[in-house]
Design a protein around this motif. Structure first.
Motif, PDB file in Angstrom:
ATOM      1  N   THR A 174     -16.995  24.444  36.964  1.00 29.81           N
ATOM      2  CA  THR A 174     -17.463  23.151  37.463  1.00 29.81           C
ATOM      3  C   THR A 174     -17.140  23.039  38.949  1.00 29.81           C
ATOM      4  O   THR A 174     -16.432  23.887  39.509  1.00 29.81           O
ATOM      5  N   GLY A 175     -17.615  21.969  39.558  1.00 28.35           N
ATOM      6  CA  GLY A 175     -17.295  21.716  40.957  1.00 28.35           C
ATOM      7  C   GLY A 175     -15.794  21.615  41.189  1.00 28.35           C
ATOM      8  O   GLY A 175     -15.276  22.092  42.203  1.00 28.35           O
ATOM      9  N   GLU A 176     -15.096  21.001  40.234  1.00 31.64           N
ATOM     10  CA  GLU A 176     -13.635  20.883  40.353  1.00 31.64           C
ATOM     11  C   GLU A 176     -12.970  22.253  40.280  1.00 31.64           C
ATOM     12  O   GLU A 176     -11.990  22.517  40.978  1.00 31.64           O
ATOM     13  N   ASP A 177     -13.515  23.145  39.450  1.00 30.79           N
ATOM     14  CA  ASP A 177     -12.970  24.503  39.353  1.00 30.79           C
ATOM     15  C   ASP A 177     -13.174  25.242  40.679  1.00 30.79           C
ATOM     16  O   ASP A 177     -12.290  25.966  41.139  1.00 30.79           O
ATOM     17  N   VAL A 178     -14.348  25.044  41.287  1.00 27.44           N
ATOM     18  CA  VAL A 178     -14.627  25.677  42.581  1.00 27.44           C
ATOM     19  C   VAL A 178     -13.661  25.141  43.629  1.00 27.44           C
ATOM     20  O   VAL A 178     -13.147  25.898  44.458  1.00 27.44           O
ATOM     21  N   GLU A 179     -13.381  23.823  43.591  1.00 27.00           N
ATOM     22  CA  GLU A 179     -12.407  23.243  44.520  1.00 27.00           C
ATOM     23  C   GLU A 179     -11.037  23.890  44.343  1.00 27.00           C
ATOM     24  O   GLU A 179     -10.358  24.200  45.329  1.00 27.00           O
ATOM     25  N   ALA A 180     -10.627  24.079  43.090  1.00 29.11           N
ATOM     26  CA  ALA A 180      -9.319  24.707  42.821  1.00 29.11           C
ATOM     27  C   ALA A 180      -9.284  26.138  43.347  1.00 29.11           C
ATOM     28  O   ALA A 180      -8.283  26.570  43.936  1.00 29.11           O
ATOM     29  N   LEU A 181     -10.372  26.878  43.133  1.00 26.88           N
ATOM     30  CA  LEU A 181     -10.436  28.251  43.649  1.00 26.88           C
ATOM     31  C   LEU A 181     -10.416  28.264  45.181  1.00 26.88           C
ATOM     32  O   LEU A 181      -9.734  29.088  45.792  1.00 26.88           O
ATOM     33  N   ALA A 182     -11.157  27.350  45.798  1.00 32.66           N
ATOM     34  CA  ALA A 182     -11.210  27.279  47.266  1.00 32.66           C
ATOM     35  C   ALA A 182      -9.825  26.989  47.833  1.00 32.66           C
ATOM     36  O   ALA A 182      -9.427  27.571  48.844  1.00 32.66           O
ATOM     37  N   GLU A 183      -9.097  26.113  47.164  1.00 32.46           N
ATOM     38  CA  GLU A 183      -7.734  25.797  47.621  1.00 32.46           C
ATOM     39  C   GLU A 183      -6.820  27.011  47.453  1.00 32.46           C
ATOM     40  O   GLU A 183      -6.052  27.340  48.353  1.00 32.46           O
ATOM     41  N   LEU A 184      -6.940  27.689  46.331  1.00 30.32           N
ATOM     42  CA  LEU A 184      -6.124  28.870  46.066  1.00 30.32           C
ATOM     43  C   LEU A 184      -6.437  29.989  47.055  1.00 30.32           C
ATOM     44  O   LEU A 184      -5.523  30.642  47.562  1.00 30.32           O
ATOM     45  N   TRP A 185      -7.703  30.208  47.339  1.00 28.04           N
ATOM     46  CA  TRP A 185      -8.132  31.289  48.213  1.00 28.04           C
ATOM     47  C   TRP A 185      -8.194  30.883  49.684  1.00 28.04           C
ATOM     48  O   TRP A 185      -8.500  31.702  50.540  1.00 28.04           O
ATOM     49  N   HIS A 186      -8.003  29.605  49.959  1.00 26.41           N
ATOM     50  CA  HIS A 186      -8.111  29.113  51.344  1.00 26.41           C
ATOM     51  C   HIS A 186      -9.474  29.485  51.924  1.00 26.41           C
ATOM     52  O   HIS A 186      -9.571  30.053  53.003  1.00 26.41           O
ATOM     53  N   SER A 187     -10.519  29.176  51.171  1.00 26.25           N
ATOM     54  CA  SER A 187     -11.868  29.555  51.590  1.00 26.25           C
ATOM     55  C   SER A 187     -12.791  28.352  51.528  1.00 26.25           C
ATOM     56  O   SER A 187     -12.485  27.338  50.903  1.00 26.25           O
ATOM     57  N   GLU A 188     -13.930  28.485  52.182  1.00 27.53           N
ATOM     58  CA  GLU A 188     -14.970  27.470  52.146  1.00 27.53           C
ATOM     59  C   GLU A 188     -15.645  27.508  50.775  1.00 27.53           C
ATOM     60  O   GLU A 188     -15.601  28.507  50.079  1.00 27.53           O
ATOM     61  N   PHE A 189     -16.326  26.409  50.413  1.00 26.60           N
ATOM     62  CA  PHE A 189     -16.940  26.327  49.091  1.00 26.60           C
ATOM     63  C   PHE A 189     -18.006  27.403  48.879  1.00 26.60           C
ATOM     64  O   PHE A 189     -18.088  27.988  47.803  1.00 26.60           O
ATOM     65  N   GLY A 190     -18.836  27.646  49.900  1.00 27.39           N
ATOM     66  CA  GLY A 190     -19.871  28.665  49.751  1.00 27.39           C
ATOM     67  C   GLY A 190     -19.269  30.036  49.497  1.00 27.39           C
ATOM     68  O   GLY A 190     -19.704  30.763  48.610  1.00 27.39           O
ATOM     69  N   GLU A 191     -18.255  30.386  50.281  1.00 27.15           N
ATOM     70  CA  GLU A 191     -17.583  31.675  50.096  1.00 27.15           C
ATOM     71  C   GLU A 191     -16.924  31.736  48.726  1.00 27.15           C
ATOM     72  O   GLU A 191     -16.969  32.761  48.049  1.00 27.15           O
ATOM     73  N   THR A 192     -16.324  30.617  48.312  1.00 32.19           N
ATOM     74  CA  THR A 192     -15.640  30.567  47.016  1.00 32.19           C
ATOM     75  C   THR A 192     -16.631  30.792  45.878  1.00 32.19           C
ATOM     76  O   THR A 192     -16.365  31.583  44.966  1.00 32.19           O
ATOM     77  N   LYS A 193     -17.778  30.113  45.931  1.00 32.57           N
ATOM     78  CA  LYS A 193     -18.778  30.285  44.869  1.00 32.57           C
ATOM     79  C   LYS A 193     -19.304  31.715  44.840  1.00 32.57           C
ATOM     80  O   LYS A 193     -19.445  32.301  43.762  1.00 32.57           O
ATOM     81  N   ALA A 194     -19.569  32.274  46.021  1.00 28.02           N
ATOM     82  CA  ALA A 194     -20.074  33.654  46.084  1.00 28.02           C
ATOM     83  C   ALA A 194     -19.035  34.630  45.545  1.00 28.02           C
ATOM     84  O   ALA A 194     -19.355  35.522  44.753  1.00 28.02           O
ATOM     85  N   ARG A 195     -17.785  34.467  45.954  1.00 26.08           N
ATOM     86  CA  ARG A 195     -16.721  35.387  45.532  1.00 26.08           C
ATOM     87  C   ARG A 195     -16.473  35.294  44.035  1.00 26.08           C
ATOM     88  O   ARG A 195     -16.410  36.309  43.337  1.00 26.08           O
ATOM     89  N   ALA A 196     -16.350  34.066  43.516  1.00 27.57           N
ATOM     90  CA  ALA A 196     -16.085  33.898  42.079  1.00 27.57           C
ATOM     91  C   ALA A 196     -17.277  34.380  41.251  1.00 27.57           C
ATOM     92  O   ALA A 196     -17.096  35.053  40.231  1.00 27.57           O
ATOM     93  N   GLY A 197     -18.487  34.055  41.691  1.00 27.65           N
ATOM     94  CA  GLY A 197     -19.680  34.517  40.977  1.00 27.65           C
ATOM     95  C   GLY A 197     -19.766  36.028  40.952  1.00 27.65           C
ATOM     96  O   GLY A 197     -20.098  36.629  39.926  1.00 27.65           O
ATOM     97  N   GLN A 198     -19.428  36.669  42.083  1.00 29.71           N
ATOM     98  CA  GLN A 198     -19.464  38.134  42.147  1.00 29.71           C
ATOM     99  C   GLN A 198     -18.386  38.735  41.258  1.00 29.71           C
ATOM    100  O   GLN A 198     -18.600  39.764  40.614  1.00 29.71           O
ATOM    101  N   MET A 199     -17.215  38.092  41.216  1.00 31.82           N
ATOM    102  CA  MET A 199     -16.154  38.588  40.325  1.00 31.82           C
ATOM    103  C   MET A 199     -16.653  38.613  38.883  1.00 31.82           C
ATOM    104  O   MET A 199     -16.445  39.585  38.161  1.00 31.82           O
ATOM    105  N   ILE A 200     -17.312  37.535  38.476  1.00 26.64           N
ATOM    106  CA  ILE A 200     -17.819  37.447  37.101  1.00 26.64           C
ATOM    107  C   ILE A 200     -18.887  38.518  36.869  1.00 26.64           C
ATOM    108  O   ILE A 200     -18.871  39.210  35.846  1.00 26.64           O
TER     109      ILE A 200
END
Length: 178
Positions: A135-161
């Motif tokens: 969810t959007g909240e999960d992306v926020e949590a990942l962005a905070e953990l990775w210290h990254s922007e939302f776009g980068e976070t979505k791309a990175r997490a999506g690629q990991m999956i």
């Protein structure tokens, strides 16, 4: 000595050198990328032959390795963290990787401090991310953990999956059914 014997000896010598170079190259490759397919294959082959072999140094797990490098840390970050914690390179990466796995902050943000280029997000990455129940909240949590922007976070997490890896924050939504 007859010419045939000399040729045979040269052939054997060249073969021995080639095998040695291949073994050395495989060792270097597995050390450089201990979680790669090559490294896993070499480990499996050696372990099936009864050799106790691991491509990871003692005290450093594949999970810590993937968490650390997957978060975007650089060799420069390793040096900075090592100086901060007064640890060697392996211990530094293991400690930082474990902090990431535990959801704890690492005192140095990943990256080189330079402005990061715009990350292009693919439809496949977005489909994988949201299809897995993020969810959007999960992306926020990942962005905070990775210290990254939302776009980068979505791309990175999506690629990991897409790569069969699990992002360090579990999805809070319901995964799409196939």
């Amino acid at each position: 000595m007859n010419p045939s014997t000399i040729r045979t000896r040269r052939f054997v010598a060249v073969g021995a050198v080639a095998v040695g170079l291949c073994v050395a190259g495989t060792g270097v490759a597995t050390a450089a990328a201990p979680t790669s397919a090559l490294s896993r294959s070499v480990t499996e082959i050696l372990q099936s032959a009864g050799v106790d072999w691991s491509t990871m140094p003692d005290g450093y797990t594949p999970e810590q390795y993937e968490a650390f490098w997957g978060a975007g840390y650089t060799p420069e970050n390793v040096e900075e963290l090592g100086a901060l914690w007064n640890l060697d390179t392996t211990e530094t990466k293991a400690r930082a990787g474990q902090l990431l796995l535990d959801g704890q902050p690492v005192p140095v943000a990943p990256g080189g401090g330079e402005s990061t280029p715009t990350v292009e997000i693919t439809g496949a990455q977005l489909d994988a991310l949201f299809g897995a129940g993020y969810t959007g909240e999960d992306v926020e949590a990942l962005a905070e953990l990775w210290h990254s922007e939302f776009g980068e976070t979505k791309a990175r997490a999506g690629q990991m999956i897409l790569d069969g890896q699990t992002p360090p924050v579990a999805p809070s939504g319901t995964p799409a059914t196939s």
